[in-house]
Design a protein around this motif. Structure first.
Motif, PDB file in Angstrom:
ATOM      1  N   ASP A  29     -36.233 -15.789  22.393  1.00  0.00           N
ATOM      2  CA  ASP A  29     -35.568 -16.764  23.517  1.00  0.00           C
ATOM      3  C   ASP A  29     -34.504 -16.341  24.309  1.00  0.00           C
ATOM      4  OD1 ASP A  29     -37.708 -18.449  22.534  1.00  0.00           O
ATOM      5  OD2 ASP A  29     -36.551 -19.112  20.715  1.00  0.00           O
ATOM      6  N   GLY A  30     -33.855 -15.232  23.917  1.00  0.00           N
ATOM      7  CA  GLY A  30     -32.724 -14.888  24.616  1.00  0.00           C
ATOM      8  C   GLY A  30     -31.598 -15.351  24.035  1.00  0.00           C
ATOM      9  N   LEU A  31     -31.440 -15.977  22.836  1.00  0.00           N
ATOM     10  CA  LEU A  31     -30.268 -16.274  22.506  1.00  0.00           C
ATOM     11  C   LEU A  31     -29.579 -15.529  21.408  1.00  0.00           C
ATOM     12  CD1 LEU A  31     -31.333 -20.018  21.584  1.00  0.00           C
ATOM     13  CD2 LEU A  31     -30.303 -19.159  23.475  1.00  0.00           C
ATOM     14  N   VAL A  32     -28.412 -15.612  21.486  1.00  0.00           N
ATOM     15  CA  VAL A  32     -27.475 -14.614  20.560  1.00  0.00           C
ATOM     16  C   VAL A  32     -27.925 -14.645  19.200  1.00  0.00           C
ATOM     17  CG1 VAL A  32     -25.589 -16.207  20.321  1.00  0.00           C
ATOM     18  CG2 VAL A  32     -25.297 -13.617  20.243  1.00  0.00           C
ATOM     19  N   THR A  33     -27.844 -13.463  18.351  1.00  0.00           N
ATOM     20  CA  THR A  33     -27.916 -13.417  17.010  1.00  0.00           C
ATOM     21  C   THR A  33     -27.386 -11.985  16.553  1.00  0.00           C
ATOM     22  OG1 THR A  33     -29.392 -13.662  15.570  1.00  0.00           O
ATOM     23  CG2 THR A  33     -30.059 -12.302  17.112  1.00  0.00           C
ATOM     24  N   LEU A  34     -26.803 -12.081  15.405  1.00  0.00           N
ATOM     25  CA  LEU A  34     -26.193 -10.895  14.781  1.00  0.00           C
ATOM     26  C   LEU A  34     -27.328 -10.054  14.259  1.00  0.00           C
ATOM     27  CD1 LEU A  34     -23.349 -12.404  12.560  1.00  0.00           C
ATOM     28  CD2 LEU A  34     -22.913 -11.066  14.616  1.00  0.00           C
ATOM     29  N   LEU A  35     -27.002  -8.573  14.509  1.00  0.00           N
ATOM     30  CA  LEU A  35     -27.886  -7.828  13.892  1.00  0.00           C
ATOM     31  C   LEU A  35     -27.695  -7.709  12.376  1.00  0.00           C
ATOM     32  CD1 LEU A  35     -27.373  -4.898  16.303  1.00  0.00           C
ATOM     33  CD2 LEU A  35     -29.527  -5.966  15.830  1.00  0.00           C
ATOM     34  N   PRO A  36     -28.505  -7.307  11.601  1.00  0.00           N
ATOM     35  CA  PRO A  36     -28.737  -7.510  10.174  1.00  0.00           C
ATOM     36  C   PRO A  36     -27.096  -6.483   9.835  1.00  0.00           C
ATOM     37  CG  PRO A  36     -30.751  -7.066  10.913  1.00  0.00           C
ATOM     38  CD  PRO A  36     -29.961  -6.904  12.127  1.00  0.00           C
ATOM     39  N   GLY A  37     -26.689  -6.906   8.764  1.00  0.00           N
ATOM     40  CA  GLY A  37     -25.327  -6.197   8.291  1.00  0.00           C
ATOM     41  C   GLY A  37     -24.307  -6.313   8.895  1.00  0.00           C
ATOM     42  N   HIS A  38     -24.236  -7.164   9.961  1.00  0.00           N
ATOM     43  CA  HIS A  38     -23.057  -7.315  10.715  1.00  0.00           C
ATOM     44  C   HIS A  38     -22.272  -8.564  10.537  1.00  0.00           C
ATOM     45  CE1 HIS A  38     -24.722  -3.559  12.534  1.00  0.00           C
ATOM     46  NE2 HIS A  38     -23.300  -3.265  12.524  1.00  0.00           N
TER      47      HIS A  38
END
Length: 64
Positions: A29-38
């Motif tokens: 959807d274009g919304l911010v998310t953290l990459l796994p492990g960060h």
């Protein structure tokens, strides 16, 4: 350092991804998310720039 994301506030500008591409990404959807492990990304130099670069301040940092 703890990263908090307000996805209700996010407008998908992508400035977080430009500032710290090893930590942030955008979902379908274009919304911010953290990459796994960060979840704790104090070692990435661009992370500290993200709250100021976000046009709607959807990302906040807190020192633990």
């Amino acid at each position: 350092m703890r990263i908090t994301i307000d996805r209700d506030r996010c407008i998908g500008a992508g400035q977080c991804v430009l500032a710290a591409p090893a930590v942030f990404t955008q979902d379908d959807d274009g919304l911010v998310t953290l990459l796994p492990g960060h979840e704790d990304a104090a070692g990435d130099p661009g992370v500290r720039d993200v709250p100021m670069s976000c046009p709607v301040q959807a990302v906040a940092l807190a020192d633990d």
